[in-house]
Design a protein around this motif. Structure first.
Motif, PDB file in Angstrom:
ATOM      1  N   VAL A   5       0.844  -1.184   0.000  1.00 22.82           N
ATOM      2  CA  VAL A   5       0.000   0.000   0.000  1.00 22.82           C
ATOM      3  C   VAL A   5       0.881   1.236   0.000  1.00 22.82           C
ATOM      4  O   VAL A   5       1.605   1.486   0.968  1.00 22.82           O
ATOM      5  CB  VAL A   5      -0.945   0.033   1.212  1.00 22.82           C
ATOM      6  N   GLU A   6       0.800   2.031  -1.079  1.00 24.78           N
ATOM      7  CA  GLU A   6       1.577   3.258  -1.180  1.00 24.78           C
ATOM      8  C   GLU A   6       0.845   4.416  -0.519  1.00 24.78           C
ATOM      9  O   GLU A   6      -0.383   4.442  -0.453  1.00 24.78           O
ATOM     10  CB  GLU A   6       1.848   3.623  -2.649  1.00 24.78           C
ATOM     11  N   SER A   7       1.627   5.388  -0.076  1.00 31.15           N
ATOM     12  CA  SER A   7       1.078   6.626   0.454  1.00 31.15           C
ATOM     13  C   SER A   7       2.116   7.730   0.289  1.00 31.15           C
ATOM     14  O   SER A   7       3.276   7.462  -0.011  1.00 31.15           O
ATOM     15  CB  SER A   7       0.679   6.481   1.921  1.00 31.15           C
ATOM     16  N   GLY A   8       1.687   8.960   0.487  1.00 31.99           N
ATOM     17  CA  GLY A   8       2.596  10.092   0.458  1.00 31.99           C
ATOM     18  C   GLY A   8       2.554  10.923  -0.798  1.00 31.99           C
ATOM     19  O   GLY A   8       3.242  11.949  -0.883  1.00 31.99           O
ATOM     20  N   GLY A   9       1.776  10.523  -1.781  1.00 26.20           N
ATOM     21  CA  GLY A   9       1.661  11.316  -2.991  1.00 26.20           C
ATOM     22  C   GLY A   9       0.875  12.586  -2.753  1.00 26.20           C
ATOM     23  O   GLY A   9       0.241  12.772  -1.716  1.00 26.20           O
ATOM     24  N   GLY A  10       0.931  13.477  -3.731  1.00 26.75           N
ATOM     25  CA  GLY A  10       0.218  14.733  -3.626  1.00 26.75           C
ATOM     26  C   GLY A  10       0.715  15.746  -4.614  1.00 26.75           C
ATOM     27  O   GLY A  10       1.434  15.419  -5.559  1.00 26.75           O
ATOM     28  N   LEU A  11       0.332  16.993  -4.389  1.00 25.10           N
ATOM     29  CA  LEU A  11       0.724  18.112  -5.245  1.00 25.10           C
ATOM     30  C   LEU A  11       1.900  18.838  -4.620  1.00 25.10           C
ATOM     31  O   LEU A  11       1.870  19.183  -3.431  1.00 25.10           O
ATOM     32  CB  LEU A  11      -0.458  19.067  -5.415  1.00 25.10           C
ATOM     33  N   VAL A  12       2.930  19.071  -5.421  1.00 25.25           N
ATOM     34  CA  VAL A  12       4.121  19.753  -4.937  1.00 25.25           C
ATOM     35  C   VAL A  12       4.631  20.685  -6.027  1.00 25.25           C
ATOM     36  O   VAL A  12       4.487  20.407  -7.219  1.00 25.25           O
ATOM     37  CB  VAL A  12       5.201  18.734  -4.511  1.00 25.25           C
ATOM     38  N   ALA A  13       5.220  21.797  -5.623  1.00 25.93           N
ATOM     39  CA  ALA A  13       5.760  22.756  -6.575  1.00 25.93           C
ATOM     40  C   ALA A  13       7.092  22.276  -7.131  1.00 25.93           C
ATOM     41  O   ALA A  13       7.822  21.524  -6.474  1.00 25.93           O
ATOM     42  CB  ALA A  13       5.944  24.107  -5.897  1.00 25.93           C
ATOM     43  N   PRO A  14       7.443  22.687  -8.353  1.00 31.65           N
ATOM     44  CA  PRO A  14       8.764  22.343  -8.886  1.00 31.65           C
ATOM     45  C   PRO A  14       9.880  22.749  -7.932  1.00 31.65           C
ATOM     46  O   PRO A  14       9.846  23.830  -7.343  1.00 31.65           O
ATOM     47  CB  PRO A  14       8.829  23.128 -10.196  1.00 31.65           C
ATOM     48  N   GLY A  15      10.859  21.873  -7.798  1.00 28.60           N
ATOM     49  CA  GLY A  15      11.948  22.098  -6.858  1.00 28.60           C
ATOM     50  C   GLY A  15      11.675  21.589  -5.465  1.00 28.60           C
ATOM     51  O   GLY A  15      12.595  21.552  -4.636  1.00 28.60           O
ATOM     52  N   GLY A  16      10.456  21.189  -5.208  1.00 30.54           N
ATOM     53  CA  GLY A  16      10.090  20.698  -3.900  1.00 30.54           C
ATOM     54  C   GLY A  16      10.465  19.251  -3.686  1.00 30.54           C
ATOM     55  O   GLY A  16      11.027  18.590  -4.557  1.00 30.54           O
ATOM     56  N   SER A  17      10.128  18.749  -2.511  1.00 26.51           N
ATOM     57  CA  SER A  17      10.456  17.389  -2.115  1.00 26.51           C
ATOM     58  C   SER A  17       9.228  16.662  -1.615  1.00 26.51           C
ATOM     59  O   SER A  17       8.267  17.276  -1.139  1.00 26.51           O
ATOM     60  CB  SER A  17      11.521  17.387  -1.013  1.00 26.51           C
ATOM     61  N   LEU A  18       9.285  15.358  -1.717  1.00 29.56           N
ATOM     62  CA  LEU A  18       8.194  14.512  -1.280  1.00 29.56           C
ATOM     63  C   LEU A  18       8.774  13.157  -0.899  1.00 29.56           C
ATOM     64  O   LEU A  18       9.754  12.713  -1.515  1.00 29.56           O
ATOM     65  CB  LEU A  18       7.181  14.357  -2.406  1.00 29.56           C
ATOM     66  N   ARG A  19       8.193  12.514   0.091  1.00 26.75           N
ATOM     67  CA  ARG A  19       8.586  11.161   0.436  1.00 26.75           C
ATOM     68  C   ARG A  19       7.405  10.223   0.303  1.00 26.75           C
ATOM     69  O   ARG A  19       6.373  10.414   0.950  1.00 26.75           O
ATOM     70  CB  ARG A  19       9.146  11.069   1.859  1.00 26.75           C
ATOM     71  N   LEU A  20       7.570   9.219  -0.526  1.00 26.91           N
ATOM     72  CA  LEU A  20       6.573   8.185  -0.686  1.00 26.91           C
ATOM     73  C   LEU A  20       6.897   7.013   0.233  1.00 26.91           C
ATOM     74  O   LEU A  20       8.063   6.696   0.471  1.00 26.91           O
ATOM     75  CB  LEU A  20       6.523   7.685  -2.127  1.00 26.91           C
ATOM     76  N   SER A  21       5.855   6.371   0.728  1.00 26.53           N
ATOM     77  CA  SER A  21       6.012   5.184   1.548  1.00 26.53           C
ATOM     78  C   SER A  21       5.223   4.039   0.944  1.00 26.53           C
ATOM     79  O   SER A  21       4.208   4.250   0.280  1.00 26.53           O
ATOM     80  CB  SER A  21       5.523   5.434   2.975  1.00 26.53           C
ATOM     81  N   CYS A  22       5.696   2.844   1.183  1.00 25.12           N
ATOM     82  CA  CYS A  22       5.015   1.634   0.743  1.00 25.12           C
ATOM     83  C   CYS A  22       5.027   0.665   1.901  1.00 25.12           C
ATOM     84  O   CYS A  22       6.081   0.128   2.263  1.00 25.12           O
ATOM     85  CB  CYS A  22       5.712   1.047  -0.486  1.00 25.12           C
ATOM     86  N   ALA A  23       3.866   0.449   2.493  1.00 24.05           N
ATOM     87  CA  ALA A  23       3.734  -0.449   3.625  1.00 24.05           C
ATOM     88  C   ALA A  23       3.399  -1.847   3.136  1.00 24.05           C
ATOM     89  O   ALA A  23       2.482  -2.031   2.337  1.00 24.05           O
ATOM     90  CB  ALA A  23       2.657   0.051   4.576  1.00 24.05           C
TER      91      ALA A  23
END
Length: 122
Positions: A5-23
């Motif tokens: 099960v993935e989580s952590g996606g969303g909308l982010v501005a260019p140059g930004g950061s995001l962390r996805l998780s997979c449980a």
């Protein structure tokens, strides 16, 4: 055998950061190599990164090398993808996968998650 099960996606501005998780479920998580893939509208599914069952080996697609980091915490049955310096071309549905290290590179995974949307836009 393993459910993801993935989580952590969303909308982010260019140059930004995001962390996805997979449980992952079950006690067998640590037996599997894991990978991240993505698919943008109208495009084929694309390999992003993979990691061995122990976490000792990793590699990345050229398009994300130096920006993305794959990791895992086997004690927590969780796979991660840290994404830095995000670009609009990174916009896609991101999927995690479990399987054999060599097979995962070519999308021959045993199990797949449902996907999480990442949108990079200003």
């Amino acid at each position: 055998q393993v459910q993801l099960v993935e989580s952590g996606g969303g909308l982010v501005a260019p140059g930004g950061s995001l962390r996805l998780s997979c449980a992952a479920s079950g006690r067998t998580f640590s037996y599997y190599a894991m990978g991240w893939f993505r698919q943008a509208p109208g495009k084929e599914r694309e390999f992003v990164a993979r990691i061995s069952s122990s976490g000792g080996s990793k590699d990345y697609a050229d398009s994300v090398k130096g920006r993305f980091t794959i990791s895992r915490d086997n004690a927590k049955n969780t796979l991660y993808l840290r994404m830095n310096n995000l670009k609009p071309d990174d916009t896609a549905v991101y999927y995690c996968a479990a399987g054999e290290m060599d097979a995962i590179r070519w999308s021959r995974a045993r199990s797949w998650g449902q996907g999480t949307q990442v949108t990079v836009s200003s």
